[in-house]
Enzyme design. Structure first.
Site, PDB file in Angstrom:
ATOM      1  CB  CYS A   4      -1.119  -0.081   1.085  1.00 58.26           C
ATOM      2  SG  CYS A   4      -1.718   1.652   1.573  1.00 58.26           S
ATOM      3  CG  ASP A  30      -2.956  13.986  -4.939  1.00 59.90           C
ATOM      4  OD1 ASP A  30      -3.848  13.389  -4.627  1.00 59.90           O
ATOM      5  OD2 ASP A  30      -2.433  13.883  -5.887  1.00 59.90           O
ATOM      6  CG  ASN A  86     -12.401   9.238  -5.723  1.00 55.96           C
ATOM      7  OD1 ASN A  86     -13.536   9.784  -5.999  1.00 55.96           O
ATOM      8  ND2 ASN A  86     -11.282   9.717  -6.110  1.00 55.96           N
ATOM      9  CB  THR A  94      -5.804   4.905  -7.915  1.00 58.13           C
ATOM     10  OG1 THR A  94      -5.531   6.023  -7.133  1.00 58.13           O
ATOM     11  CG2 THR A  94      -6.513   5.249  -9.203  1.00 58.13           C
ATOM     12  CG  HIS A  97      -4.590   3.757   3.622  1.00 55.85           C
ATOM     13  ND1 HIS A  97      -3.394   3.172   4.259  1.00 55.85           N
ATOM     14  CD2 HIS A  97      -4.944   4.532   4.514  1.00 55.85           C
ATOM     15  CE1 HIS A  97      -3.465   3.589   5.412  1.00 55.85           C
ATOM     16  NE2 HIS A  97      -4.180   4.667   5.595  1.00 55.85           N
ATOM     17  CG  HIS A  99      -7.149   8.348  -0.307  1.00 56.82           C
ATOM     18  ND1 HIS A  99      -7.520   7.057  -0.480  1.00 56.82           N
ATOM     19  CD2 HIS A  99      -7.670   8.994  -1.397  1.00 56.82           C
ATOM     20  CE1 HIS A  99      -7.607   6.886  -1.839  1.00 56.82           C
ATOM     21  NE2 HIS A  99      -7.878   7.908  -2.271  1.00 56.82           N
ATOM     22  CG  HIS A 101      -9.151  13.250  -2.888  1.00 56.65           C
ATOM     23  ND1 HIS A 101      -7.964  13.260  -3.707  1.00 56.65           N
ATOM     24  CD2 HIS A 101      -9.660  11.953  -3.114  1.00 56.65           C
ATOM     25  CE1 HIS A 101      -7.623  11.894  -4.352  1.00 56.65           C
ATOM     26  NE2 HIS A 101      -8.683  11.313  -3.901  1.00 56.65           N
TER      27      HIS A 101
HETATM   28  P1  AMP Z   1      -7.750   8.107  -5.527  1.00 57.80           P
HETATM   29  O1  AMP Z   1      -7.744   8.081  -7.000  1.00 57.80           O
HETATM   30  O2  AMP Z   1      -9.326   8.460  -4.860  1.00 57.80           O
HETATM   31  O3  AMP Z   1      -7.447   6.693  -4.805  1.00 57.80           O
HETATM   32  O4  AMP Z   1      -6.783   9.087  -5.077  1.00 57.80           O
HETATM   33  C1  AMP Z   1      -5.459   8.575  -4.739  1.00 57.80           C
HETATM   34  C2  AMP Z   1      -4.582   9.932  -4.642  1.00 57.80           C
HETATM   35  O5  AMP Z   1      -3.182   9.474  -4.203  1.00 57.80           O
HETATM   36  C3  AMP Z   1      -4.317  10.375  -6.345  1.00 57.80           C
HETATM   37  O6  AMP Z   1      -4.857  11.917  -6.220  1.00 57.80           O
HETATM   38  C4  AMP Z   1      -2.757  10.395  -6.397  1.00 57.80           C
HETATM   39  O7  AMP Z   1      -2.517  11.676  -7.127  1.00 57.80           O
HETATM   40  C5  AMP Z   1      -2.275  10.489  -5.015  1.00 57.80           C
HETATM   41  N1  AMP Z   1      -1.061   9.743  -4.576  1.00 57.80           N
HETATM   42  C6  AMP Z   1      -0.671   8.554  -5.256  1.00 57.80           C
HETATM   43  N2  AMP Z   1       0.561   8.304  -5.038  1.00 57.80           N
HETATM   44  C7  AMP Z   1       0.972   9.306  -3.988  1.00 57.80           C
HETATM   45  C8  AMP Z   1       2.123   9.879  -3.438  1.00 57.80           C
HETATM   46  N3  AMP Z   1       3.298   8.850  -3.309  1.00 57.80           N
HETATM   47  N4  AMP Z   1       2.172  10.858  -2.713  1.00 57.80           N
HETATM   48  C9  AMP Z   1       1.321  11.994  -2.776  1.00 57.80           C
HETATM   49  N5  AMP Z   1       0.136  11.319  -3.482  1.00 57.80           N
HETATM   50  C10 AMP Z   1       0.088  10.248  -3.999  1.00 57.80           C
END
Ligand code: AMP
Length: 111
Positions: A4, A30, A86, A94, A97, A99, A101
């Site tokens: 993860c 982000d 989401n 994606t 875990h 989160h 936004h």
């Molecule tokens: P979601 O599409 O709702 O799962 O959001 C996942 C978010 O995590 C996306 O907006 C990505 O840009 C962000 N993300 C993925 N990897 C990282 C990282 N290493 N550092 C900061 N944000 C990340």
């Protein structure tokens, strides 16, 4: 959770631009912002979906929302902000875990 991304950020194995941390949550920038200010608030406990909440996790998510509300002005979001959670692949989740936004720093389009 070994695979993860957010657990690896919490473990310090992947760098992140942190703006807030306490014993049960982390807020960081982000990596691919879709608004002028785009932060993510994550629980330190790994779970993917709101449907996996029990009473303890529900209270934790409540504290995450309270923390966001308290700190939003200090994060440059005094003009308002949008929260997005989401849930599942069809919503574009994606990272598996939970989160929140946090989007703002500008007037956000709607519809
Ligand atoms: P979601 O599409 O709702 O799962 O959001 C996942 C978010 O995590 C996306 O907006 C990505 O840009 C962000 N993300 C993925 N990897 C990282 C990282 N290493 N550092 C900061 N944000 C990340």
């Amino acid at each position: 959770m070994e695979n993860c991304i957010f657990c690896n950020i919490l473990a310090g194995k992947i760098p992140a631009s942190k703006v807030y941390e306490d014993g049960e949550m982390l807020v960081f920038k982000d990596i691919a912002p879709v608004a002028k200010i785009h932060l993510l608030c994550i629980p330190k406990e790994h779970f993917k979906l709101l449907s996996e909440m029990d009473a303890g996790r529900a209270a934790l998510v409540g504290r995450m929302l309270q923390t966001i509300a308290e700190h939003a002005p200090a994060w440059g979001l005094e003009g308002g902000y949008r929260l997005v959670v989401n849930q599942g692949e069809a919503a574009g989740q994606t990272v598996p875990h939970l989160h929140i936004h946090i989007l703002g720093g500008e007037t956000l389009p709607w519809g």
